[in-house]
Design a protein around this motif. Sequence first.
Motif, short mmCIF file in Angstrom:
data_model
loop_
_atom_site.label_atom_id
_atom_site.label_comp_id
_atom_site.label_asym_id
_atom_site.label_seq_id
_atom_site.Cartn_x
_atom_site.Cartn_y
_atom_site.Cartn_z
N HIS A 97 -4.81 3.45 -5.90
CA HIS A 97 -3.97 3.27 -4.71
C HIS A 97 -2.57 3.81 -4.96
N ASP A 129 0.87 -0.49 -12.00
CA ASP A 129 0.06 -0.88 -10.83
C ASP A 129 0.40 0.02 -9.65
N MET A 130 -0.27 1.16 -9.53
CA MET A 130 -1.10 1.78 -10.54
C MET A 130 -0.89 3.28 -10.58
N GLU A 163 -3.57 -0.76 -0.68
CA GLU A 163 -4.29 -1.74 -1.51
C GLU A 163 -3.53 -3.05 -1.59
N GLU A 164 -2.20 -2.95 -1.65
CA GLU A 164 -1.39 -4.15 -1.90
C GLU A 164 -1.35 -5.11 -0.71
N GLU A 191 -8.46 0.50 -11.37
CA GLU A 191 -7.41 -0.22 -12.09
C GLU A 191 -7.83 -1.55 -12.71
ZN LIG Z 1 -3.06 -2.35 -8.07
#
Ligand SMILES: [Zn+2]
Length: 449
Positions: A97, A129-130, A163-164, A191
């Motif tokens: 991501h 991250d990431m 993604e977050e 990840e």
């Molecule tokens: Zn992540």
Amino acid sequence: MTEQLPPTTTPDVPGTALAEDEAVRLTSELIRIDTTNTGDPDTLVGERAAAEFVAAQLAEVGYETTYVESGAPGRGNVVARLAGSDPSRGALLVHGHLDVVPADASEWSVHPFSGAVQDGYVWGRGAVDMKDMVAMSLALARRLKRDGIQPKRDIIFAFLADEEAGGHFGAQWLVENRPELFEGATEAISEVGGFSITVKDGVRAYLIETAEKGIAWMTLRARGRAGHGSMIHDDNAVTKLTQAVSRLGTHRFPIVLTDSVREFLQGISDITGLAFDEDDLEGSVAKLGNIARMIGATLRDTANPTMLKAGYKSNVIPSIAEATVDCRILPGRQVAFERELDEILGPDIEREWVGLPPLETTFDGALVDHMTASILAEDPGAKALPYMLSGGTDAKSFAQLGIRCFGYAPLRLPADLDFSALFHGVDERVPVDALKFGTRVLDRFLRNC
Ligand SMILES: [Zn+2]
């Protein structure tokens, strides 16, 4: 004192060294593109810019890329495929991501979007991250193409938005709307796995993620009779709700050892000689040092109340009160978890949730052998172990396509680095040496798997 790691080995294939340098450069450049994702689309800044940057890096070496905005403007995703020599084998998906969580510059030693390379680290939001793994994947996608190396199986590189905030404008959207982009994929890496912990006298264990707890963001709702705050009132929604929330928040779900956790603990025992006492697992796990919190959270389900909402005036008793609870559920526990929830909450509390189920795959098969061998080739004497992530990743979305997902973003880390604290943390950074190590491991892995 930072532990001295073994010197960088000489890459055995020309082109790897260039990829190592590119991985460091790309990590820094990606961090400089602020892709903060607060979950509120109005505050979104750089996802499109990051996706365009990635697409340009791929196009430069000859990839045909697919750029997709997933359901909303600016939510950029990039997918590219490298054809393998054996079309009968399933494709490998390598996904990462591009978005990051917010960072408050006033708390940091360096600016969180500087991508500074100093003191042996690349600094900034996303370093672990990431954007680290994104950069390593991107550097190797470029290296394979540039050097005309055909992998055995198709490799699909996917660089994703959102993604977050749950992937609704990223992986999950693509899985629902553009599944053909992942056609033929049987396995995936991404990840929160493949990093080392130092367990004993310099012996490193690399934790490969084989399982994730499920996420259920639950809304609890109590209803009562509205009324004046000065009266005797025995049907108060706030009172009912807070009693239920308090019962749930203090409840401890039972310890359940899943296969991934059992194998992890067994592996640690084999290396250290420490026995894990089944009667006091939490006590035993607490002795694991920096990763104790992470592993401890995979021993049982959790349900943490996080938000409360009720009322609009001090002297008006509202008819509705609501709470949000962040529930994380072990593989195989969904039914039992709900049954337990029913008992704790009682019949008067309504509940609904959004989320994604847990994942668990076995730590075996050819892909696992390749992951392990690629690490051991670069760090002989180390051990690879499966583990469960207590959080969630885009793997949950790709698992819906029947893809077997692993966390494998290899990093050889100094023994004294509190790696799990860097995720979403202040002064997030990744060792330059770890990025180069990871690039070499992934290079070997992608060429051979
Ligand atoms: Zn992540």
